[in-house]
Design a protein around this motif. Structure first.
Motif, PDB file in Angstrom:
ATOM      1  N   LEU A  23     -19.567 -68.296  -9.075  1.00  0.00           N
ATOM      2  CA  LEU A  23     -19.401 -69.168  -7.917  1.00  0.00           C
ATOM      3  C   LEU A  23     -20.614 -69.054  -6.991  1.00  0.00           C
ATOM      4  CD1 LEU A  23     -17.674 -71.093  -6.235  1.00  0.00           C
ATOM      5  CD2 LEU A  23     -16.542 -69.085  -5.258  1.00  0.00           C
ATOM      6  N   ALA A  24     -21.026 -67.847  -6.705  1.00  0.00           N
ATOM      7  CA  ALA A  24     -22.203 -67.651  -5.852  1.00  0.00           C
ATOM      8  C   ALA A  24     -23.455 -68.227  -6.520  1.00  0.00           C
ATOM      9  CB  ALA A  24     -22.398 -66.164  -5.544  1.00  0.00           C
ATOM     10  N   ALA A  31     -30.205 -65.325  -9.796  1.00  0.00           N
ATOM     11  CA  ALA A  31     -29.360 -64.185 -10.132  1.00  0.00           C
ATOM     12  C   ALA A  31     -29.357 -63.122  -9.036  1.00  0.00           C
ATOM     13  CB  ALA A  31     -29.816 -63.576 -11.460  1.00  0.00           C
ATOM     14  N   ASP A  32     -30.534 -62.762  -8.540  1.00  0.00           N
ATOM     15  CA  ASP A  32     -30.619 -61.721  -7.512  1.00  0.00           C
ATOM     16  C   ASP A  32     -29.934 -62.144  -6.221  1.00  0.00           C
ATOM     17  OD1 ASP A  32     -32.030 -60.030  -9.203  1.00  0.00           O
ATOM     18  OD2 ASP A  32     -33.981 -60.814  -8.545  1.00  0.00           O
ATOM     19  N   ILE A  37     -25.206 -62.111  -2.526  1.00  0.00           N
ATOM     20  CA  ILE A  37     -24.094 -62.827  -1.901  1.00  0.00           C
ATOM     21  C   ILE A  37     -22.773 -62.167  -2.259  1.00  0.00           C
ATOM     22  CG2 ILE A  37     -22.793 -64.998  -1.963  1.00  0.00           C
ATOM     23  CD1 ILE A  37     -25.584 -66.394  -2.077  1.00  0.00           C
ATOM     24  N   VAL A  38     -22.615 -61.784  -3.525  1.00  0.00           N
ATOM     25  CA  VAL A  38     -21.387 -61.108  -3.944  1.00  0.00           C
ATOM     26  C   VAL A  38     -21.235 -59.797  -3.173  1.00  0.00           C
ATOM     27  CG1 VAL A  38     -20.233 -59.964  -5.873  1.00  0.00           C
ATOM     28  CG2 VAL A  38     -21.292 -62.194  -6.216  1.00  0.00           C
ATOM     29  N   GLN A  39     -22.308 -59.047  -3.074  1.00  0.00           N
ATOM     30  CA  GLN A  39     -22.259 -57.775  -2.349  1.00  0.00           C
ATOM     31  C   GLN A  39     -21.903 -58.001  -0.877  1.00  0.00           C
ATOM     32  OE1 GLN A  39     -25.850 -55.478  -2.642  1.00  0.00           O
ATOM     33  NE2 GLN A  39     -25.090 -53.859  -1.319  1.00  0.00           N
ATOM     34  N   ARG A  64     -13.166 -68.142  -0.139  1.00  0.00           N
ATOM     35  CA  ARG A  64     -13.690 -68.763   1.073  1.00  0.00           C
ATOM     36  C   ARG A  64     -14.826 -67.915   1.645  1.00  0.00           C
ATOM     37  NH1 ARG A  64     -10.314 -70.853   6.287  1.00  0.00           N
ATOM     38  NH2 ARG A  64     -12.083 -71.741   7.342  1.00  0.00           N
ATOM     39  N   ILE A  65     -14.657 -66.610   1.601  1.00  0.00           N
ATOM     40  CA  ILE A  65     -15.718 -65.710   2.071  1.00  0.00           C
ATOM     41  C   ILE A  65     -16.974 -65.905   1.215  1.00  0.00           C
ATOM     42  CG2 ILE A  65     -16.417 -63.282   2.253  1.00  0.00           C
ATOM     43  CD1 ILE A  65     -13.503 -62.649   3.038  1.00  0.00           C
ATOM     44  N   VAL A  66     -16.810 -66.004  -0.104  1.00  0.00           N
ATOM     45  CA  VAL A  66     -17.955 -66.187  -1.005  1.00  0.00           C
ATOM     46  C   VAL A  66     -18.644 -67.521  -0.735  1.00  0.00           C
ATOM     47  CG1 VAL A  66     -18.682 -66.404  -3.414  1.00  0.00           C
ATOM     48  CG2 VAL A  66     -16.969 -64.695  -2.785  1.00  0.00           C
TER      49      VAL A  66
END
Length: 167
Positions: A23-24, A31-32, A37-39, A64-66
């Protein structure tokens, strides 16, 4: 947030890490940056876990946060970075008989951001219309309209590409 809900959140994030990453990645195409974003999203979720009302809304709440973290990142960058196919394959999901529909990916990229988000959340992340409305903080009817319009645009775009290939 009670301890039980916190453990459920951690388990949910762990079990859905690939979907969250995809999703991100669908927003930033790098990728980085997607990993960052996930972190950041995990950090935000854990630090604001007290706002999570129930286990049932956890998926929509975290997605929603992502989405918001991804959009914030794009606003800060003011540009979208494109990634070559080789890098995408290295960081993409590993599965044996998975074939990418390049025409569909190109057609999705041409949709406006809000329309693309609705399609990705509905068909790639398998969220319900109500969950998408919660993630995007929009009215359910707005989401239905965007989904219908997105599918219509994709259908027209895909059929136009097929006709051009035939010529």
């Amino acid at each position: 947030m009670d301890r039980k809900l916190e453990k459920l959140l951690i388990r949910f994030i762990t079990e859905n890490k690939q979907n969250v990453y995809q999703l991100a990645f669908s927003y930033v195409k790098n990728a980085d940056n997607a990993l960052d974003i996930v972190q950041d999203s995990i950090h935000k979720a854990l630090s604001s876990s007290h706002t999570l009302k129930s286990e049932g809304s956890m998926k929509a709440w975290f997605y929603r946060i992502v989405v918001n973290t991804s959009l914030d990142f794009l606003r800060k960058q003011k540009r979208i970075q494109l990634v070559d196919d080789q890098t995408l394959e290295l960081h993409g999901p590993i599965s044996e008989d998975a074939y990418h529909d390049i025409d569909l990916e190109k057609a999705l990229e041409q949709l406006p951001q809000a329309f693309r988000t609705v399609v990705v959340l509905r068909y790639f992340e398998d969220l319900k219309i109500e969950e998408i409305a919660e993630v995007m903080n929009e009215n359910i009817n707005t989401i239905k309209t965007r989904l219908y319009q997105s599918l219509r645009k994709l259908r027209i775009q895909m059929s136009d590409e097929i006709l051009q290939e035939v010529k």
